[in-house]
Design a protein around this motif. Sequence first.
Motif, mmCIF file in Angstrom:
data_model
loop_
_atom_site.group_PDB
_atom_site.id
_atom_site.type_symbol
_atom_site.label_atom_id
_atom_site.label_comp_id
_atom_site.label_asym_id
_atom_site.label_seq_id
_atom_site.Cartn_x
_atom_site.Cartn_y
_atom_site.Cartn_z
ATOM 1 N N PRO A 95 0.775 -1.094 0.178
ATOM 2 C CA PRO A 95 -0.010 -0.030 0.104
ATOM 3 C C PRO A 95 0.888 1.257 -0.118
ATOM 4 O O PRO A 95 0.807 2.158 1.064
ATOM 5 N N LEU A 96 1.287 1.361 -1.242
ATOM 6 C CA LEU A 96 2.417 2.608 -1.272
ATOM 7 C C LEU A 96 1.738 3.895 -1.560
ATOM 8 O O LEU A 96 2.278 5.029 -1.735
ATOM 9 N N ASP A 97 0.606 3.833 -2.190
ATOM 10 C CA ASP A 97 -0.230 5.142 -2.482
ATOM 11 C C ASP A 97 -1.535 4.710 -2.573
ATOM 12 O O ASP A 97 -1.997 3.699 -1.939
ATOM 13 N N TYR A 103 2.559 1.194 10.205
ATOM 14 C CA TYR A 103 3.784 0.847 10.918
ATOM 15 C C TYR A 103 5.142 1.126 10.233
ATOM 16 O O TYR A 103 5.660 1.770 10.726
ATOM 17 N N TYR A 104 4.702 1.014 8.801
ATOM 18 C CA TYR A 104 5.985 1.368 7.628
ATOM 19 C C TYR A 104 5.454 2.222 7.025
ATOM 20 O O TYR A 104 4.262 2.377 6.475
ATOM 21 N N PRO A 105 6.122 3.534 6.939
ATOM 22 C CA PRO A 105 5.655 4.413 5.851
ATOM 23 C C PRO A 105 6.277 3.778 4.423
ATOM 24 O O PRO A 105 6.810 2.884 4.450
ATOM 25 N N PRO A 106 5.607 4.386 3.385
ATOM 26 C CA PRO A 106 5.748 3.757 2.028
ATOM 27 C C PRO A 106 7.425 3.613 1.657
ATOM 28 O O PRO A 106 7.735 2.601 1.085
ATOM 29 N N GLU A 107 7.992 4.627 2.228
ATOM 30 C CA GLU A 107 9.485 4.507 1.798
ATOM 31 C C GLU A 107 10.177 3.312 2.631
ATOM 32 O O GLU A 107 11.026 2.831 2.057
#
Length: 193
Positions: free
Chosen positions: A93-95, A174-178
């Motif tokens: 789910p990066l965008d 928990y994790y941002p996209p980067e």
Amino acid sequence: MPKLVDHQARRLLIADAVHRIIDAKGLDSVSLREVAAEAGISMGAVQHYFATKEEMLAVALQQLNARISVRVAATGESDPLRLVRAAMLEMLPLDETRRFEARIGLAFLARAAVADDLAELFRTGVPHVLGFFAGQLRAAQAAGRVAADLDPDEEAKVLFGVAQGVGQAALLGYYPPEAAAAAVDHHLARLTR
């Protein structure tokens, strides 16, 4: 003269309406009435294309997976490791588009844990993903880019697990996209050592 209807386009319109309802209200809110209203068509039109709610959900899940496959194919990537990376990133789910799809996919997965008909779709679909990953790893081995002693079938399972685990953690914030993309890159880099 009778109106010509593109039946495949109508089924996709309905599947997209199912996706929007699941995203906005949850999978339990999917009903013929809700889908018809969301798609802007009559309940009879929905029933014309889908005899049961389960059939409609199955097509919606298949369409969700097809959207990801189309985007991977559209990369035009021929390098096997870059193609694996592209596929894994499309699963994350990066965008907003991929977050939307991830929320829907997670709702389907939760339902599949208690609904055997949906679970069967997952059981038959996952081997295709694993086969894709394993095939790309074999191609990378043949090109001398991945260690010859690596088992592509076993590593494909790990790649799928990494994408699923990182994707769920990213969906929950928990994790941002980067960081999610970096986790994929870290794992893929270890394959070439």
